[in-house]
Scaffold this motif. Sequence first.
Motif, PDB file in Angstrom:
ATOM      1  N   SER A  57      40.116  27.092  55.256  1.00 23.20           N
ATOM      2  CA  SER A  57      40.692  28.527  55.436  1.00 23.20           C
ATOM      3  C   SER A  57      40.032  29.437  54.637  1.00 23.20           C
ATOM      4  O   SER A  57      39.432  29.054  53.598  1.00 23.20           O
ATOM      5  N   ILE A  58      39.820  31.046  54.942  1.00 24.12           N
ATOM      6  CA  ILE A  58      39.159  32.021  54.075  1.00 24.12           C
ATOM      7  C   ILE A  58      40.373  32.431  53.489  1.00 24.12           C
ATOM      8  O   ILE A  58      41.677  32.761  54.005  1.00 24.12           O
ATOM      9  N   GLN A  59      40.164  33.005  52.322  1.00 21.08           N
ATOM     10  CA  GLN A  59      41.054  33.749  51.257  1.00 21.08           C
ATOM     11  C   GLN A  59      40.965  35.155  51.608  1.00 21.08           C
ATOM     12  O   GLN A  59      40.178  35.769  51.129  1.00 21.08           O
ATOM     13  N   THR A  60      42.207  35.677  52.251  1.00 19.21           N
ATOM     14  CA  THR A  60      42.264  37.086  52.768  1.00 19.21           C
ATOM     15  C   THR A  60      43.089  37.891  51.986  1.00 19.21           C
ATOM     16  O   THR A  60      43.592  38.868  52.528  1.00 19.21           O
ATOM     17  N   LYS A  61      44.197  37.214  51.160  1.00 19.44           N
ATOM     18  CA  LYS A  61      45.017  37.865  50.603  1.00 19.44           C
ATOM     19  C   LYS A  61      44.515  38.138  49.163  1.00 19.44           C
ATOM     20  O   LYS A  61      45.714  39.072  48.385  1.00 19.44           O
ATOM     21  N   ASN A  62      43.860  37.584  48.510  1.00 20.94           N
ATOM     22  CA  ASN A  62      43.661  38.066  46.774  1.00 20.94           C
ATOM     23  C   ASN A  62      42.270  37.636  46.327  1.00 20.94           C
ATOM     24  O   ASN A  62      41.413  37.241  47.231  1.00 20.94           O
ATOM     25  N   ALA A  63      41.862  38.147  44.957  1.00 26.29           N
ATOM     26  CA  ALA A  63      40.502  38.058  44.595  1.00 26.29           C
ATOM     27  C   ALA A  63      40.445  36.837  43.799  1.00 26.29           C
ATOM     28  O   ALA A  63      39.297  36.687  43.214  1.00 26.29           O
ATOM     29  N   GLU A  64      41.750  35.925  43.583  1.00 26.01           N
ATOM     30  CA  GLU A  64      41.465  34.751  42.673  1.00 26.01           C
ATOM     31  C   GLU A  64      40.389  33.769  43.028  1.00 26.01           C
ATOM     32  O   GLU A  64      40.099  33.653  44.263  1.00 26.01           O
ATOM     33  N   LEU A  65      39.526  33.318  42.072  1.00 25.50           N
ATOM     34  CA  LEU A  65      38.573  32.465  42.424  1.00 25.50           C
ATOM     35  C   LEU A  65      39.160  30.839  41.978  1.00 25.50           C
ATOM     36  O   LEU A  65      39.307  30.579  40.842  1.00 25.50           O
TER      37      LEU A  65
END
Length: 834
Positions: free
Chosen positions: A127-135
């Motif tokens: 899935s794509i992370q669309t909720k935060n900028a954490e790596l």
Amino acid sequence: MRFPRAIATAVVALLLCPLLTVAQTAMGRLAGTVLDPSGAAIAEASIQARHDALGIELSAETNAAGAFRLSAAPTGTYTVDIAAPGFRPVQLTAVKVDAAAETTLPPVTLSLGDVQELVEVVAEAASIQTKNAELTSTVTREQIESLPLIGRDPLSFVKLQAGVASGGASPTTINGQRTSFSTITLDGVNIQDNYIRSNALDFLPSRTLIDQVSELTVTTQNGNAALGGGSSAVSFVTPSGGADFHGNAYWHNRNNALAAANWYSNRQGLPEPDLNVNQAGASLGGPILRNKLFFYANYEALRTKAETLDNATILTDTARQGIFRYRDLSGNLQQVNVLNMQGLGFDPEAKRTLDAIPDGAAINNFDVGDSRRDQLLNTAGYRFLTRSDGVRDAVTSRLDWAASGRDLVSLTYKFNRENNDRPGLGNGYHADPVVKDYGHNNFVSLGWTATPTARLTNEARFGFNLAPGDFRTTEQLGDFLVGGYPFTNPTVPFLPQGRKTDTFNWADNAAYNVGRHDFRFGFQAQQIRVDSFDQGGTLPTLSLMTDVQSQYLLSTAFFPGGIATNDLFDAQDLLAGLAGIVGQVRQTYNLRDQASGFVAGEPLRQRYRYDSWGLYLQDNWDVTRRVNLNLGLRWDYYGRIDEADGLMVAPIDQGLGVIPTLLSDAQLDFVGRRAGRPLWKPDRNNFAPNIGLAWDVFGDGSTALRAGYSVSYVTDEHLQAVNNAVSASAPGGPLLQNLDRFLSQGPPTLPAGQLDVPRHVSQNQALDPTAALFSVDPGLRTPYVQQWNFGLQRRLPHNTVIEARYVGNKGTKLLRAFDFNQVYCARMASSTIF
């Protein structure tokens, strides 16, 4: 009736917290968006997530943007039911939640229809992370089991993640940050060596093995405000039991039967080093009480029978007679008898030592010494096999109690015992090493997660990692030690040492949903206790050497054809080693207590105490259905290091400032809490912002644009920096120079009695003219790191995700903090700052 229970977890955690630093949550997070067929957000949709193994249920409701979050979800797979009036319910299966990371589901679209008609969907693997900028990146259980790994140490998987660098003798680092800025936890509790952190990502005193880990998550950049203790993190999670029994048994063997021979062994004609590693174990998990109580247990044993090649420096047959061979300044081979030059003979004690080493016939390599294969000079190598065995026993157990459908209590206990030969710490010519290490660790993590309402969750956690270990020797040492032989000393001058490093963690992490806002808040605390001992230096150490004022100093005039400087030094070493010329003697004095003064023969004992804690608040704000803003603020306080018995000594600043004090004949006195003179002023102004932006570009979860900026206050080598400073300020002990006595005479008479405190620097200088003086700046500030990232994620067909990212790190105040800009050093003899 459940809300007081959630409050109780926070109250219990607060009551447990008289002493503090940083732990991090062991839980994962699950987020998603619910839409209608037109793509509009569905508010107040019901979300029910059921843990497939443990059976606990988490619930949430979508907000006005159609978004939901489950902020304290135990790791594992879930079945998620989504329902809203007038729409067909959807059931997502195999939804994976990872530790210390947020799993974002692609938008879920509900179709109009009968609410009794269920639509089943298997969750997408990527899935794509669309909720935060954490790596973050997660190594799953499937990857751990399928990827080949010698040694069965899952810490090796960290080196495979993007942004992690490791190679050669350099320690592993994350995005170029210092290795000490990274934290490693197991079930939310720190398991690192918190005394020496220079290889924090490569060594764990409580070694963790493959079957003790269900998965691990690496946070490399811009972790949320709940991440404490560093600017990057590795989070391990132990396996849990489940509704069904499952287990395994295994045995791994690695030996040299079919392996190529060691290159050095071949070259020297030595037998191939023996290697036979047996690693065996078994695991079992399952229910104790159906749908209520689950267990997991693992035992693993390691038995290593091995040999390693050691290389000692020995003398050629001519050098054993006192004949020094060299090439003069014209390149011609010359030789002189250094004993005859000074009219000296063999010292009886030195001769006994010389007779205990192999003679020139044992030379089998030229990797050390000044000889070459085609020309013997004075020294060469003797490579031989020595034992390097190891024993390890590791036990892991975990209980999960689903007290109700909304409460989970988890308890993990891990024990590790490990004993190893240590030929690398000095081996002389022993086939069986005289130095061994002995370590055993006890680890506990206790967590209570409560979900009283669809809006509120709370996780309280307590744990500790107790890591004692020491190094022992079987070498028979006399009343004094000797150093400075031109060959490898047959007596290993190693004295016992060790330490016990105990780390305690407390944490309470809560989440509360209000409208479009998902608030996360809590505190995290850590307490470090280090009790160490070291007998090094407590015996007088005689150095075989000819000082610059020695009557036995060799002159270049003694050497026909002239001699190079390095060769002259080698000649002097040979003379001192055979004639037993003692140029210096040193002994270390240490404190027994504040009243004893510095006493000869007393081991160095230190009981360091270091507490720290943090508070944080984060708002994950669904600005629109496609735009999410993360706003966080963290406050950290890293306490001042103290010594429980008040045995730290440092110069007193009489208002002159650090540098003038170091350059004066300063008074040295006790520092710390008991002395009423802490090492530095408290630094409580450590507020760290955390900002992240995530944009679902097309609204379908296929493409995300993310950016983030954060500040992280970090622990550097706090304990080691302070330990170096206060150790250098101590008188150390006497150093006698320019002695010109002989080894057979034994050590000279050293100053007797005790060295009182307080004392002045000039008194230390009278004992040891080479002594240095250190001080910690009373204005010391906590170092911090600034991080930022910008990236684009895109999901391709077949659930493949690609990402282009830019990351940046800037260490601020790091040099001022611990690289001797604020830990000052002055050498009083020359008044030079270095």
